[in-house]
Design a protein around this motif. Structure first.
Motif, PDB file in Angstrom:
ATOM      1  N   UNK A  34      33.965  42.988  41.286  1.00  0.00           N
ATOM      2  CA  UNK A  34      33.459  42.206  39.763  1.00  0.00           C
ATOM      3  C   UNK A  34      34.618  42.231  39.007  1.00  0.00           C
ATOM      4  N   UNK A  35      34.944  41.253  38.482  1.00  0.00           N
ATOM      5  CA  UNK A  35      36.068  41.193  37.837  1.00  0.00           C
ATOM      6  C   UNK A  35      35.549  41.565  35.813  1.00  0.00           C
ATOM      7  N   UNK A  36      36.483  42.240  35.155  1.00  0.00           N
ATOM      8  CA  UNK A  36      36.214  42.578  34.190  1.00  0.00           C
ATOM      9  C   UNK A  36      37.037  42.884  33.050  1.00  0.00           C
ATOM     10  N   UNK A  37      36.764  42.675  31.692  1.00  0.00           N
ATOM     11  CA  UNK A  37      38.083  42.941  30.374  1.00  0.00           C
ATOM     12  C   UNK A  37      37.467  43.669  29.869  1.00  0.00           C
ATOM     13  N   UNK A  38      37.549  44.756  28.754  1.00  0.00           N
ATOM     14  CA  UNK A  38      37.662  44.703  27.462  1.00  0.00           C
ATOM     15  C   UNK A  38      37.785  43.469  26.301  1.00  0.00           C
ATOM     16  N   UNK A  39      36.592  43.909  25.704  1.00  0.00           N
ATOM     17  CA  UNK A  39      36.298  43.187  24.501  1.00  0.00           C
ATOM     18  C   UNK A  39      35.617  41.801  25.596  1.00  0.00           C
ATOM     19  N   UNK A  40      35.887  41.226  26.792  1.00  0.00           N
ATOM     20  CA  UNK A  40      35.367  40.486  27.044  1.00  0.00           C
ATOM     21  C   UNK A  40      34.450  39.802  27.890  1.00  0.00           C
ATOM     22  N   UNK A  41      33.104  38.735  28.150  1.00  0.00           N
ATOM     23  CA  UNK A  41      32.300  38.470  28.670  1.00  0.00           C
ATOM     24  C   UNK A  41      32.035  37.883  30.449  1.00  0.00           C
ATOM     25  N   UNK A  42      31.404  37.935  31.172  1.00  0.00           N
ATOM     26  CA  UNK A  42      31.180  37.177  31.834  1.00  0.00           C
ATOM     27  C   UNK A  42      31.743  35.544  32.201  1.00  0.00           C
ATOM     28  N   UNK A  43      32.668  35.163  32.236  1.00  0.00           N
ATOM     29  CA  UNK A  43      32.776  33.381  32.286  1.00  0.00           C
ATOM     30  C   UNK A  43      33.271  33.167  31.108  1.00  0.00           C
ATOM     31  N   UNK A  44      33.680  34.740  31.108  1.00  0.00           N
ATOM     32  CA  UNK A  44      35.277  34.136  29.633  1.00  0.00           C
ATOM     33  C   UNK A  44      36.443  34.674  30.633  1.00  0.00           C
ATOM     34  N   UNK A  63      54.414  31.186  33.262  1.00  0.00           N
ATOM     35  CA  UNK A  63      52.968  31.470  32.685  1.00  0.00           C
ATOM     36  C   UNK A  63      51.842  31.122  34.172  1.00  0.00           C
ATOM     37  N   UNK A  64      50.914  31.910  34.522  1.00  0.00           N
ATOM     38  CA  UNK A  64      49.860  31.600  35.267  1.00  0.00           C
ATOM     39  C   UNK A  64      48.401  30.726  35.678  1.00  0.00           C
ATOM     40  N   UNK A  65      47.825  31.185  36.149  1.00  0.00           N
ATOM     41  CA  UNK A  65      46.344  30.612  35.516  1.00  0.00           C
ATOM     42  C   UNK A  65      45.192  31.444  34.902  1.00  0.00           C
ATOM     43  N   UNK A  66      44.089  30.551  34.531  1.00  0.00           N
ATOM     44  CA  UNK A  66      43.312  31.471  33.943  1.00  0.00           C
ATOM     45  C   UNK A  66      42.838  31.525  34.760  1.00  0.00           C
ATOM     46  N   UNK A  67      42.052  33.345  35.113  1.00  0.00           N
ATOM     47  CA  UNK A  67      41.309  34.362  35.790  1.00  0.00           C
ATOM     48  C   UNK A  67      40.387  34.472  35.029  1.00  0.00           C
ATOM     49  N   UNK A  68      38.759  33.827  35.640  1.00  0.00           N
ATOM     50  CA  UNK A  68      37.400  34.383  35.206  1.00  0.00           C
ATOM     51  C   UNK A  68      36.784  35.437  35.638  1.00  0.00           C
ATOM     52  N   UNK A  69      36.195  35.780  34.612  1.00  0.00           N
ATOM     53  CA  UNK A  69      35.863  37.140  34.609  1.00  0.00           C
ATOM     54  C   UNK A  69      33.857  37.623  35.174  1.00  0.00           C
ATOM     55  N   UNK A  70      34.092  37.577  35.529  1.00  0.00           N
ATOM     56  CA  UNK A  70      32.994  37.581  36.813  1.00  0.00           C
ATOM     57  C   UNK A  70      31.164  38.163  35.793  1.00  0.00           C
ATOM     58  N   UNK A  71      31.881  39.912  35.441  1.00  0.00           N
ATOM     59  CA  UNK A  71      31.179  40.321  34.816  1.00  0.00           C
ATOM     60  C   UNK A  71      31.480  40.913  33.063  1.00  0.00           C
ATOM     61  N   UNK A  72      30.314  41.632  32.282  1.00  0.00           N
ATOM     62  CA  UNK A  72      30.923  41.841  30.704  1.00  0.00           C
ATOM     63  C   UNK A  72      31.414  43.062  31.087  1.00  0.00           C
TER      64      UNK A  72
END
Length: 197
Positions: A34-44, A63-72
Motif C-alpha cells: 500500500x503506497x501512501x502520501x500525506x495529504x493525498x488519496x488513492x489514485x492521486x 524528472x521521473x515518472x508519476x507514481x500512483x498511490x494505492x491508498x489514502x
C-alpha cells in the motif's frame, strides 16, 4: 508463503527507482503493498525524481515518472501492516515534518516489525528518533545526521534486528534480498523452459 501487508511511504520527488522497484518487486513475490502520501488519496500521484551518479560531487536529478498511490494516508492504521518501506529521494525532507508519518514509523519499531529504508529515507527514521543504538547506513552525505541520531554508521547494506538499510538504488539486489529474507519470503526459481529447436 503467505503474502505480507506492507506500507510504503511516498511523497513528491521520491527517488524513482527507490519507490518503483520495491513496489513492483514486493508485489511480484506475493506481498500486498500500500503506497501512501500525506495529504493525498488513492489514485492521486506523486512525482518522482531520478537520481544518478555521473562523476559529480553529488548525484544529478532528472524528472521521473508519476507514481500512483494505492491508498489514502488518512485511513492508515499501522497496526494492520506487517512491514514498512521508506524510500529516499527528496520526499523524506518534508515527510519527516508530518507528525502522522513519525507516529507510523515509531509504531513499526515499537512493535519490532520489519522496516526497510534506503538513501534519504533515513532522514524520516532519524526524525522519528528510532535510530539510537542501531547500526545502519544511508546516502553517504547523511552520515553526520545518522550519527547525530545515535546510530553507528556502516558503508554497506546492513540488517540489524528489524531494520534493513542501504545507501541508494544501486544496492537494490542486496537490500531487497535482506528485506525479503526478513519478511520470511521464499522465492522459488523455476528452471527455464527448454528452447524450441
Amino acid at each position: 508463503m503467505t503474502g505480507k501487508k506492507i506500507l510504503l511511504l511516498a511523497g513528491d520527488f521520491v527517488e524513482d527507482y527507490e519507490v518503483m522497484v520495491p513496489f513492483q518487486a514486493l508485489g511480484t513475490v506475493g506481498h500486498e503493498v500500500h503506497a501512501v502520501c500525506p495529504e493525498k488519496e488513492a489514485g492521486e500521484t506523486v512525482k518522482t525524481a531520478i537520481h544518478d551518479f555521473e562523476g559529480d560531487q553529488t548525484y544529478t536529478e532528472k524528472p521521473g515518472h508519476d507514481f500512483e498511490l494505492t491508498h489514502d494516508f488518512e485511513s492508515v492504521d499501522p497496526a494492520e501492516y506487517d512491514a514498512l518501506v521508506v524510500p529516499g529521494g527528496r520526499a523524506p525532507e518534508y515527510l519527516r515534518t508530518y507528525d502522522g508519518v513519525l507516529e507510523i514509523v515509531r509504531h513499526f519499531f515499537e512493535a519490532d516489525k520489519p522496516v526497510a529504508s534506503l538513501c534519504h529515507g533515513l532522514q524520516v527514521l532519524a526524525a522519528a528518533d528510532v535510530l539510537d543504538g542501531r547500526t545502519c547506513t544511508a546516502y553517504p552525505a547523511l552520515e553526520p545526521e545518522v550519527r547525530a541520531a545515535g546510530a553507528e554508521w556502516t558503508d554497506e547494506v546492513t540488517r540489524e534486528g528489524n531494520l534493513v538499510t542501504a545507501q541508494a538504488w544501486p544496492d537494490h539486489p542486496a537490500w531487497l534480498a535482506e528485506f525479503l529474507d526478513l519478511l520470511g519470503t521464499d522465492v522459488e526459481h523455476a528452471e527455464p523452459a527448454p528452447a524450441d529447436d
